[in-house]
Design a protein around this motif. Structure first.
Motif, PDB file in Angstrom:
ATOM      1  N   LYS A  82      -1.147  -6.357 -52.411  1.00 39.29           N
ATOM      2  CA  LYS A  82      -1.303  -6.498 -50.965  1.00 39.29           C
ATOM      3  C   LYS A  82      -0.160  -7.365 -50.417  1.00 39.29           C
ATOM      4  O   LYS A  82      -0.149  -8.581 -50.620  1.00 39.29           O
ATOM      5  CB  LYS A  82      -2.651  -7.146 -50.642  1.00 39.29           C
ATOM      6  CG  LYS A  82      -2.936  -7.257 -49.165  1.00 39.29           C
ATOM      7  CD  LYS A  82      -4.325  -7.827 -48.932  1.00 39.29           C
ATOM      8  CE  LYS A  82      -4.673  -7.845 -47.463  1.00 39.29           C
ATOM      9  NZ  LYS A  82      -6.038  -8.368 -47.265  1.00 39.29           N
ATOM     10  N   PRO A  83       0.814  -6.754 -49.711  1.00 44.38           N
ATOM     11  CA  PRO A  83       1.935  -7.537 -49.173  1.00 44.38           C
ATOM     12  C   PRO A  83       1.440  -8.562 -48.158  1.00 44.38           C
ATOM     13  O   PRO A  83       0.777  -8.208 -47.183  1.00 44.38           O
ATOM     14  CB  PRO A  83       2.822  -6.486 -48.501  1.00 44.38           C
ATOM     15  CG  PRO A  83       2.369  -5.169 -49.036  1.00 44.38           C
ATOM     16  CD  PRO A  83       0.921  -5.345 -49.377  1.00 44.38           C
ATOM     17  N   THR A  84       1.767  -9.827 -48.409  1.00 46.53           N
ATOM     18  CA  THR A  84       1.222 -10.914 -47.606  1.00 46.53           C
ATOM     19  C   THR A  84       2.270 -11.966 -47.299  1.00 46.53           C
ATOM     20  O   THR A  84       3.012 -12.383 -48.181  1.00 46.53           O
ATOM     21  CB  THR A  84       0.043 -11.589 -48.349  1.00 46.53           C
ATOM     22  OG1 THR A  84      -0.944 -10.600 -48.665  1.00 46.53           O
ATOM     23  CG2 THR A  84      -0.588 -12.696 -47.520  1.00 46.53           C
ATOM     24  N   VAL A  85       2.301 -12.378 -46.037  1.00 50.10           N
ATOM     25  CA  VAL A  85       3.026 -13.576 -45.632  1.00 50.10           C
ATOM     26  C   VAL A  85       1.962 -14.657 -45.532  1.00 50.10           C
ATOM     27  O   VAL A  85       0.981 -14.504 -44.800  1.00 50.10           O
ATOM     28  CB  VAL A  85       3.745 -13.395 -44.275  1.00 50.10           C
ATOM     29  CG1 VAL A  85       4.366 -14.712 -43.830  1.00 50.10           C
ATOM     30  CG2 VAL A  85       4.795 -12.298 -44.357  1.00 50.10           C
ATOM     31  N   LEU A  86       2.145 -15.738 -46.278  1.00 49.82           N
ATOM     32  CA  LEU A  86       1.140 -16.783 -46.360  1.00 49.82           C
ATOM     33  C   LEU A  86       1.707 -18.112 -45.889  1.00 49.82           C
ATOM     34  O   LEU A  86       2.716 -18.589 -46.417  1.00 49.82           O
ATOM     35  CB  LEU A  86       0.659 -16.906 -47.811  1.00 49.82           C
ATOM     36  CG  LEU A  86      -0.472 -17.883 -48.103  1.00 49.82           C
ATOM     37  CD1 LEU A  86      -1.735 -17.503 -47.338  1.00 49.82           C
ATOM     38  CD2 LEU A  86      -0.761 -17.907 -49.603  1.00 49.82           C
ATOM     39  N   ALA A  87       1.056 -18.695 -44.890  1.00 45.41           N
ATOM     40  CA  ALA A  87       1.418 -20.034 -44.413  1.00 45.41           C
ATOM     41  C   ALA A  87       0.597 -21.045 -45.201  1.00 45.41           C
ATOM     42  O   ALA A  87      -0.636 -20.993 -45.192  1.00 45.41           O
ATOM     43  CB  ALA A  87       1.128 -20.166 -42.922  1.00 45.41           C
ATOM     44  N   LEU A  88       1.289 -21.926 -45.909  1.00 49.98           N
ATOM     45  CA  LEU A  88       0.615 -22.946 -46.705  1.00 49.98           C
ATOM     46  C   LEU A  88       0.415 -24.214 -45.891  1.00 49.98           C
ATOM     47  O   LEU A  88       1.179 -24.493 -44.970  1.00 49.98           O
ATOM     48  CB  LEU A  88       1.455 -23.290 -47.934  1.00 49.98           C
ATOM     49  CG  LEU A  88       1.729 -22.148 -48.896  1.00 49.98           C
ATOM     50  CD1 LEU A  88       2.627 -22.624 -50.021  1.00 49.98           C
ATOM     51  CD2 LEU A  88       0.447 -21.592 -49.456  1.00 49.98           C
ATOM     52  N   GLY A  89      -0.580 -24.993 -46.273  1.00 54.55           N
ATOM     53  CA  GLY A  89      -0.725 -26.309 -45.690  1.00 54.55           C
ATOM     54  C   GLY A  89       0.444 -27.174 -46.131  1.00 54.55           C
ATOM     55  O   GLY A  89       1.079 -26.909 -47.151  1.00 54.55           O
ATOM     56  N   GLY A  90       0.737 -28.214 -45.361  1.00 52.36           N
ATOM     57  CA  GLY A  90       1.898 -29.058 -45.629  1.00 52.36           C
ATOM     58  C   GLY A  90       1.940 -29.681 -47.005  1.00 52.36           C
ATOM     59  O   GLY A  90       3.007 -29.913 -47.564  1.00 52.36           O
ATOM     60  N   GLY A  91       0.778 -29.933 -47.614  1.00 49.35           N
ATOM     61  CA  GLY A  91       0.739 -30.576 -48.921  1.00 49.35           C
ATOM     62  C   GLY A  91       0.532 -29.626 -50.087  1.00 49.35           C
ATOM     63  O   GLY A  91       0.615 -30.035 -51.244  1.00 49.35           O
ATOM     64  N   ALA A  92       0.272 -28.353 -49.819  1.00 49.09           N
ATOM     65  CA  ALA A  92      -0.047 -27.403 -50.893  1.00 49.09           C
ATOM     66  C   ALA A  92       1.094 -27.255 -51.892  1.00 49.09           C
ATOM     67  O   ALA A  92       0.875 -27.186 -53.098  1.00 49.09           O
ATOM     68  CB  ALA A  92      -0.411 -26.044 -50.304  1.00 49.09           C
ATOM     69  N   PHE A  93       2.326 -27.225 -51.407  1.00 45.60           N
ATOM     70  CA  PHE A  93       3.483 -27.005 -52.268  1.00 45.60           C
ATOM     71  C   PHE A  93       3.815 -28.244 -53.096  1.00 45.60           C
ATOM     72  O   PHE A  93       4.527 -28.163 -54.091  1.00 45.60           O
ATOM     73  CB  PHE A  93       4.684 -26.592 -51.407  1.00 45.60           C
ATOM     74  CG  PHE A  93       5.821 -25.965 -52.170  1.00 45.60           C
ATOM     75  CD1 PHE A  93       5.663 -24.754 -52.816  1.00 45.60           C
ATOM     76  CD2 PHE A  93       7.068 -26.567 -52.213  1.00 45.60           C
ATOM     77  CE1 PHE A  93       6.711 -24.155 -53.503  1.00 45.60           C
ATOM     78  CE2 PHE A  93       8.125 -25.983 -52.895  1.00 45.60           C
ATOM     79  CZ  PHE A  93       7.948 -24.776 -53.542  1.00 45.60           C
ATOM     80  N   VAL A  94       3.272 -29.384 -52.705  1.00 50.22           N
ATOM     81  CA  VAL A  94       3.521 -30.636 -53.427  1.00 50.22           C
ATOM     82  C   VAL A  94       2.843 -30.605 -54.801  1.00 50.22           C
ATOM     83  O   VAL A  94       3.356 -31.152 -55.764  1.00 50.22           O
ATOM     84  CB  VAL A  94       3.031 -31.842 -52.587  1.00 50.22           C
ATOM     85  CG1 VAL A  94       3.155 -33.138 -53.365  1.00 50.22           C
ATOM     86  CG2 VAL A  94       3.816 -31.922 -51.281  1.00 50.22           C
ATOM     87  N   ASP A  95       1.726 -29.923 -54.897  1.00 45.84           N
ATOM     88  CA  ASP A  95       0.976 -29.831 -56.145  1.00 45.84           C
ATOM     89  C   ASP A  95       1.731 -28.948 -57.141  1.00 45.84           C
ATOM     90  O   ASP A  95       1.979 -27.775 -56.866  1.00 45.84           O
ATOM     91  CB  ASP A  95      -0.403 -29.236 -55.851  1.00 45.84           C
ATOM     92  CG  ASP A  95      -1.272 -29.120 -57.084  1.00 45.84           C
ATOM     93  OD1 ASP A  95      -0.882 -28.403 -58.034  1.00 45.84           O
ATOM     94  OD2 ASP A  95      -2.353 -29.735 -57.101  1.00 45.84           O
ATOM     95  N   PRO A  96       2.113 -29.490 -58.315  1.00 44.13           N
ATOM     96  CA  PRO A  96       2.891 -28.712 -59.285  1.00 44.13           C
ATOM     97  C   PRO A  96       2.194 -27.424 -59.734  1.00 44.13           C
ATOM     98  O   PRO A  96       2.845 -26.401 -59.954  1.00 44.13           O
ATOM     99  CB  PRO A  96       3.074 -29.673 -60.466  1.00 44.13           C
ATOM    100  CG  PRO A  96       2.847 -31.031 -59.910  1.00 44.13           C
ATOM    101  CD  PRO A  96       1.893 -30.871 -58.764  1.00 44.13           C
TER     102      PRO A  96
END
Length: 175
Positions: A82-96
Motif C-alpha cells: 500500500k503506497p503511503t506517505v506517512l507523517a511521523l511525530g517529531g520524536g518518532a525518528f529519534v527512537d533507534p
C-alpha cells in the motif's frame, strides 16, 4: 522510481514538531496518488484521547510505546504494497528501533524547518506537551537535529507554502 520504493512504497516525513509534515504529507500523497497517514492522528484515534492527555496521564515513555505500535501497524500496510506517505511525530525518528524499521521499509525525508518558524507555528497551540517550556523546547530542537540528519534526504522547509516543499521533494532522485 527508486527500487526500494517499488518494493516497499513508503515515504516517511520526519522532522521537528511544527515543521509541516502533515500539511506537506497530505499534498504529496495527493500528488503521487498515494494514501496519506499521520501517526499522531492514528494514535489519538486508537486511544480515544489527545496526545497531550496521553502525556499527562501516562507519561512520555508510554506514549512512545503506543507510537511504536502505531508505526508498526502502518508499516505492515506498506509491506503489503500500500503506497503511503506517512507523517511521523517529531520524536518518532529519534527512537533507534523506529528508525531501523523505517530505513528497511521505504525512504525517509527530513523537513528541515528553522526554529524561529517552528516557534511561530506552535506558540499558541496547547496540544503539544513538549513545547510548554520554551527553554526545554529549544534544547529538544537542538538535541534532535543530529538524529534528523540521518534521514535519507533533507528538504529545506523554510516556507509556509506546503506546495513549494512538495515540489522540492518531487525533485529528489527517488522518483
Amino acid at each position: 522510481m527508486l527500487l526500494k520504493l517499488k518494493r516497499t512504497p513508503g515515504l516517511y516525513l520526519v522532522g521537528f514538531m511544527g515543521s509541516g509534515k502533515s500539511a506537506v504529507g497530505r499534498l504529496l500523497a495527493d500528488e503521487l496518488g498515494w494514501t496519506f497517514a499521520d501517526i499522531d492522528e492514528d494514535i489519538e484515534k486508537s486511544q480515544g484521547i489527545t496526545i497531550a492527555e496521553i502525556f499527562d496521564r501516562s507519561g512520555e515513555q508510554e506514549f512512545r510505546r503506543i507510537e511504536r505500535e502505531a508505526l508498526r501497524n502502518r508499516l505492515r500496510e506498506v509491506e503489503c504494497g500500500k503506497p503511503t506517505v506517512l507523517a511521523l511525530g517529531g520524536g518518532a525518528f529519534v527512537d533507534p528501533e523506529n528508525r531501523k524499521m523505517l530505513e528497511e521499509r521505504g525512504v525517509t525525508v527530513w523537513l528541515d524547518c528553522p526554529f524561529p518558524r517552528i516557534t511561530a507555528r506552535v506558540k499558541d497551540q496547547t496540544n503539544r506537551p513538549l513545547a510548554r517550556d520554551p527553554e526545554k523546547f529549544q534544547q529538544l530542537f537542538d538535541d534532535r537535529l543530529d538524529v534528523y540528519s540521518k534521514a535519507d534526504h533533507r528538504i529545506e522547509a523554510d516556507t509556509d507554502d506546503p506546495a513549494a516543499i512538495v515540489a522540492e521533494i518531487l525533485k529528489l532522485p527517488i522518483f
